[in-house]
Design a protein around this motif. Structure first.
Motif: not given
Lengths: 223, 115
Positions: A128, A150, A153-154, A157, A186-187, A189, B85, B87, B95
């Motif tokens: 954060s 996953k 996630p943060q 990401t 996936e979360i 790219p 989540f 993407f 994507r």
């Protein structure tokens, strides 16, 4: 009693963001590339920094800000490699904040190439807080399991780069590099992914090349 | 668990705004917390209720609006809410997505007693 409703729409961590932006600007002006390392405890951040220090020497200079809840141990390990290091002891806090980095800022030499910030070992809270870095790296070590992106996630990401560390242990573990990569991409790219063994030194060269090319881009932008 | 640090930042803003408005008391606070903000709303509430004691907000209600992750595909422009989540565009598989909401950690409004 008169009541009044005031619309604010301010970010709760706005003051942290502001300090971080100032830090980033000052370091960029000096041509220093700043890298924030995030991971759970024991993923190999300090060992990786030792390998990076060996790989960058003697052509490039670096310094390290170490964040830990207690002890000077990590900065002592870095200093033993001849690298300047500052220890921030958070005294219980689970993350570094930009204002803590700002406190040691005046001691950072101006002629540096790379500044690494090793965050407190924690895959949740440090995500954060912008510390003024140019690159955020999340390190996932193979014993933690390939399902972590996953679950946390943060951290993934908000990062630019994923380092899958302790690759030397893969033969003994159910960890599948492809699963970890797929989940992470996936979360996010945009993640750049590196596979390393900080202990054995494998994969560190590619990581260093990524930092070097990012430094070149930063300085081209300055020029 | 950095919710207490975040609540400390919240109170810095609350004190500043209360002074600006010459408020006697803060009676309500509304936050927006994104699904990808890294913050657990329930812990934020617990931390708020501990922190508010002996402040202008000692009787304040905290309202938290949970904001889901909303993304838009840059190729086919489909907007979607993502609980997982992931993407990847549900419509065309691209994507290349832009986040529209769900990362925020925002103080939306404050209800105060003035005069």
């Amino acid at each position: 009693m008169e009541k009044k409703e005031v619309l604010v729409l301010e970010e709760l961590l706005g003051s942290n963001k502001k300090i971080a932006a100032e830090i980033r600007k000052k370091l960029e002006d000096k041509g220093i590339l700043t890298i924030n390392l995030l991971s759970s405890p024991g993923a190999g951040k300090t060992t990786l920094l030792e390998r990076i220090a060996e790989g960058l020497s003697p052509d490039y200079s670096m310094a390290v800000i170490e964040g830990d809840i207690e002890t000077e141990r990590d900065s002592e390990r870095i200093r033993a490699k001849g690298i300047p290091a500052w220890q921030i002891i958070t005294g219980g806090a689970c993350h570094l904040e930009a204002k803590m980095v700002a406190k040691v800022f005046s001691e950072i030499p101006a002629d540096l190439d790379f500044l690494f910030i090793e965050n407190v070992g924690n895959l949740v809270c440090p995500a954060s807080y912008d510390l003024g870095e140019n690159i955020r790296c999340v390190i996932l070590s193979t014993p933690e399991g390939d399902d972590k992106p996953k679950k946390y996630p943060q951290a993934f990401t908000t990062s630019d780069c994923l380092i899958i560390n302790k690759a030397d242990l893969i033969p003994a573990l159910p960890f599948k590099v492809e699963n970890a990569k797929r989940e992470a991409l996936e979360i996010n790219p945009k993640l750049k992914i590196f596979i390393t063994s900080a202990l054995k030194g494998s994969g560190v060269r590619e990581l260093i090349e990524y930092f070097q090319s990012s430094l070149r881009k930063l300085r081209q932008k300055n020029a | 668990m950095h919710e207490l640090s975040i609540v400390a930042s919240l109170f810095e803003i609350l004190e500043e705004k209360a002074e600006e408005q010459k408020a006697k008391r803060i009676v309500g606070v509304k936050l927006q917390v994104g699904a990808l903000s890294g913050v657990v709303p329930e812990f934020l509430e617990t931390a708020f209720n501990i922190y508010k004691k002996e402040t202008l907000a000692d009787k304040a209600r905290l309202e938290i609006e949970k904001v889901p992750l909303k993304i838009q595909c840059q190729k086919c422009h489909t907007e979607m809410v993502k609980d997982d989540f992931v993407f990847i565009c549900e419509n065309c598989g691209s994507r290349e997505l832009e986040t529209l909401g769900g990362t925020e950690l925002l103080l939306e409004k404050i209800e105060m007693e003035v005069s």
